[in-house]
Design a protein around this motif. Structure first.
Motif, PDB file in Angstrom:
ATOM      1  N   GLU A  33       0.853  -1.202   0.000  1.00 49.78           N
ATOM      2  CA  GLU A  33       0.000   0.000   0.000  1.00 49.78           C
ATOM      3  C   GLU A  33       0.887   1.249   0.000  1.00 49.78           C
ATOM      4  O   GLU A  33       1.836   1.344   0.776  1.00 49.78           O
ATOM      5  CB  GLU A  33      -0.909  -0.023   1.240  1.00 49.78           C
ATOM      6  N   GLN A  40     -10.049   5.012  -1.037  1.00 48.60           N
ATOM      7  CA  GLN A  40     -10.964   6.154  -1.238  1.00 48.60           C
ATOM      8  C   GLN A  40     -11.959   6.363  -0.109  1.00 48.60           C
ATOM      9  O   GLN A  40     -12.432   7.463   0.114  1.00 48.60           O
ATOM     10  CB  GLN A  40     -11.826   5.903  -2.482  1.00 48.60           C
ATOM     11  N   ASN A  49     -24.479   1.994   2.646  1.00 51.83           N
ATOM     12  CA  ASN A  49     -24.845   0.841   1.806  1.00 51.83           C
ATOM     13  C   ASN A  49     -23.881  -0.326   1.941  1.00 51.83           C
ATOM     14  O   ASN A  49     -23.771  -1.152   1.042  1.00 51.83           O
ATOM     15  CB  ASN A  49     -24.959   1.267   0.334  1.00 51.83           C
ATOM     16  N   ASP A 227     -12.024  -0.745  -8.381  1.00 51.47           N
ATOM     17  CA  ASP A 227     -12.336   0.398  -9.244  1.00 51.47           C
ATOM     18  C   ASP A 227     -11.377   0.588 -10.409  1.00 51.47           C
ATOM     19  O   ASP A 227     -11.692   1.318 -11.347  1.00 51.47           O
ATOM     20  CB  ASP A 227     -12.324   1.695  -8.410  1.00 51.47           C
TER      21      ASP A 227
HETATM   22  C1  LIG Z   1     -15.761  10.439  -1.243  1.00 54.06           C
HETATM   23  C2  LIG Z   1     -16.199   9.043  -1.641  1.00 54.06           C
HETATM   24  C3  LIG Z   1     -17.274   8.463  -0.987  1.00 54.06           C
HETATM   25  C4  LIG Z   1     -17.715   7.192  -1.353  1.00 54.06           C
HETATM   26  N1  LIG Z   1     -18.774   6.646  -0.693  1.00 54.06           N
HETATM   27  C5  LIG Z   1     -19.176   5.394  -0.995  1.00 54.06           C
HETATM   28  C6  LIG Z   1     -20.229   4.793  -0.263  1.00 54.06           C
HETATM   29  O1  LIG Z   1     -20.820   5.386   0.646  1.00 54.06           O
HETATM   30  N2  LIG Z   1     -20.576   3.518  -0.601  1.00 54.06           N
HETATM   31  C7  LIG Z   1     -19.948   2.815  -1.594  1.00 54.06           C
HETATM   32  O2  LIG Z   1     -20.301   1.669  -1.825  1.00 54.06           O
HETATM   33  N3  LIG Z   1     -18.909   3.368  -2.281  1.00 54.06           N
HETATM   34  C8  LIG Z   1     -18.529   4.630  -2.008  1.00 54.06           C
HETATM   35  N4  LIG Z   1     -17.496   5.198  -2.717  1.00 54.06           N
HETATM   36  C9  LIG Z   1     -16.823   4.395  -3.748  1.00 54.06           C
HETATM   37  C10 LIG Z   1     -15.869   3.416  -3.054  1.00 54.06           C
HETATM   38  O3  LIG Z   1     -15.096   4.117  -2.113  1.00 54.06           O
HETATM   39  C11 LIG Z   1     -14.962   2.717  -4.074  1.00 54.06           C
HETATM   40  O4  LIG Z   1     -15.771   2.046  -5.030  1.00 54.06           O
HETATM   41  C12 LIG Z   1     -14.062   1.683  -3.388  1.00 54.06           C
HETATM   42  O5  LIG Z   1     -13.381   2.261  -2.295  1.00 54.06           O
HETATM   43  C13 LIG Z   1     -13.055   1.116  -4.375  1.00 54.06           C
HETATM   44  O6  LIG Z   1     -12.169   0.284  -3.678  1.00 54.06           O
HETATM   45  P1  LIG Z   1     -10.807  -0.220  -4.347  1.00 54.06           P
HETATM   46  O7  LIG Z   1     -10.190  -1.121  -3.343  1.00 54.06           O
HETATM   47  O8  LIG Z   1     -11.077  -0.748  -5.696  1.00 54.06           O
HETATM   48  O9  LIG Z   1      -9.939   1.075  -4.591  1.00 54.06           O
HETATM   49  P2  LIG Z   1      -9.391   2.233  -3.629  1.00 54.06           P
HETATM   50  O10 LIG Z   1     -10.319   2.480  -2.500  1.00 54.06           O
HETATM   51  O11 LIG Z   1      -9.092   3.378  -4.539  1.00 54.06           O
HETATM   52  O12 LIG Z   1      -8.044   1.629  -3.026  1.00 54.06           O
HETATM   53  C14 LIG Z   1      -6.888   1.499  -3.809  1.00 54.06           C
HETATM   54  C15 LIG Z   1      -5.675   1.507  -2.902  1.00 54.06           C
HETATM   55  O13 LIG Z   1      -4.512   1.276  -3.673  1.00 54.06           O
HETATM   56  C16 LIG Z   1      -3.478   2.136  -3.256  1.00 54.06           C
HETATM   57  N5  LIG Z   1      -2.570   2.347  -4.376  1.00 54.06           N
HETATM   58  C17 LIG Z   1      -2.822   3.017  -5.534  1.00 54.06           C
HETATM   59  N6  LIG Z   1      -1.766   2.979  -6.348  1.00 54.06           N
HETATM   60  C18 LIG Z   1      -0.802   2.267  -5.696  1.00 54.06           C
HETATM   61  C19 LIG Z   1       0.534   1.884  -6.024  1.00 54.06           C
HETATM   62  N7  LIG Z   1       1.093   2.218  -7.207  1.00 54.06           N
HETATM   63  N8  LIG Z   1       1.240   1.172  -5.128  1.00 54.06           N
HETATM   64  C20 LIG Z   1       0.685   0.806  -3.933  1.00 54.06           C
HETATM   65  N9  LIG Z   1      -0.580   1.141  -3.568  1.00 54.06           N
HETATM   66  C21 LIG Z   1      -1.309   1.861  -4.446  1.00 54.06           C
HETATM   67  C22 LIG Z   1      -4.203   3.422  -2.850  1.00 54.06           C
HETATM   68  O14 LIG Z   1      -3.423   4.204  -1.963  1.00 54.06           O
HETATM   69  C23 LIG Z   1      -5.457   2.861  -2.201  1.00 54.06           C
HETATM   70  O15 LIG Z   1      -5.300   2.659  -0.810  1.00 54.06           O
HETATM   71  C24 LIG Z   1     -17.044   6.477  -2.379  1.00 54.06           C
HETATM   72  C25 LIG Z   1     -15.946   7.063  -3.028  1.00 54.06           C
HETATM   73  C26 LIG Z   1     -15.516   8.326  -2.662  1.00 54.06           C
HETATM   74  C27 LIG Z   1     -14.333   8.952  -3.367  1.00 54.06           C
END
Ligand SMILES: Cc1cc2nc3c(=O)[nH]c(=O)nc-3n(C[C@H](O)[C@H](O)[C@H](O)COP(=O)(O)OP(=O)(O)OC[C@H]3O[C@@H](n4cnc5c(N)ncnc54)[C@H](O)[C@@H]3O)c2cc1C
Length: 257
Positions: A33, A40, A49, A227
């Motif tokens: 990480e 996010q 939700n 995402d």
């Molecule tokens: C303000 C906000 C509110 C939201 N509210 C909701 C909600 O209420 N309900 C809901 O269902 N969804 C919500 N969402 C959407 C939801 O947060 C995302 O769909 C979800 O968090 C995606 O998860 P992920 O693990 O795919 O990616 P992310 O949460 O983007 O996690 C990716 C991780 O990878 C790390 N990373 C990135 N690049 C690198 C690299 N090169 N090397 C090492 N680490 C890296 C990042 O630091 C991060 O920690 C919200 C989004 C936002 C922005």
């Protein structure tokens, strides 16, 4: 150097869920990480939700999932991954100054806020830039601020800041930043964190990793979750679901090779 079965890049909800599935299948797993576990959702105060936990905060949800994965045996480390390279049947992952090795990878790097254009940034001078009104809005109580963007998120940020700031300018992408604004809140969309794997896996025209519903990429041994992949709904539950599917794909891949 420790060799892992699976390295998961990104400790958001997708990456940490993948870790739970992979360690439960007996695999040696490292999660890398670059910032803070949770991604996010970390600053969201009230998630409405997430099944079974109405109103949990993003920070609490992230901590619970991280603790769950660590308790089962997943290793966590901090590194910003900048390169992945195939060496024989293994993958080398360059993170900061360290190289990590695994037989399979899961990319779960999510998305980052889109930055202002160079021209608009120049017009902002040295004003503070924020991508989250809920996180930083209170710092500008009674001061004029500007929100950049024209979508729903920008409207939401504007409405939030109107209760705090003395004035909220709402401007579009590429408009100049008003001189008297004390801070700039940018809400012009998000971009996937996938530049480091360009040329290794296929990306679509917006930089999302192309995958089917099995979370497989174009490259054997590399899976994708959350995402940062092509999909129709980017939410916490679909990120967790992808994590489970990508881990299962990686487990099957390792068991067959
Ligand atoms: C303000 C906000 C509110 C939201 N509210 C909701 C909600 O209420 N309900 C809901 O269902 N969804 C919500 N969402 C959407 C939801 O947060 C995302 O769909 C979800 O968090 C995606 O998860 P992920 O693990 O795919 O990616 P992310 O949460 O983007 O996690 C990716 C991780 O990878 C790390 N990373 C990135 N690049 C690198 C690299 N090169 N090397 C090492 N680490 C890296 C990042 O630091 C991060 O920690 C919200 C989004 C936002 C922005």
């Amino acid at each position: 150097m420790t060799k892992y079965d699976i390295i998961i890049i990104g400790a958001g909800i997708a990456g940490m869920t993948a870790a739970i599935y992979a360690v439960r299948a007996g695999k040696k797993v490292l999660v890398l990480e670059s910032q803070v576990e949770g991604g996010q959702i970390i600053n969201t105060i009230n998630i409405e939700n997430w099944p079974g936990d109405l109103g949990i905060s993003g920070a609490d949800l992230s901590q619970k999932i991280r603790a769950h994965a660590a308790e089962l045996g997943a290793a966590f480390d901090y590194a910003s991954v900048t390169k992945i390279t195939q060496v024989g049947s293994a993958w080398e992952v360059l993170g900061d100054d360290e190289t990590f090795t695994a037989s399979a990878l899961i990319i779960a790097t999510g998305t980052n806020p889109r930055k202002m254009s160079a021209k608009q940034s120049a017009s902002a001078g040295d004003k503070p830039i924020s991508y989250c009104a809920t996180c930083d809005g209170a710092l500008y109580k009674g001061k004029p601020v500007v929100v950049v963007g024209s979508g729903n998120t920008a409207k939401h940020e504007t409405a939030y800041l109107e209760n705090i700031a003395s004035k909220v300018y709402h401007i579009h992408h590429d408009d100049p930043i008003p001189v008297d604004a004390a801070a700039v809140f940018v809400a012009i969309g998000r971009v996937p964190g996938t530049e480091f794997c360009r040329g290794v896996v296929d990306l679509d025209e917006n930089g999302y990793i192309i995958s089917d519903e099995n979370c497989q990429t174009s490259t054997p041994g590399i899976f994708v979750a959350g995402d940062c992949r092509t999909k129709s709904l980017r939410q916490l539950v679909t990120a967790a679901s992808d994590g489970a599917i990508a881990a299962t794909g990686a487990i099957n891949y390792l068991n067959q090779t």
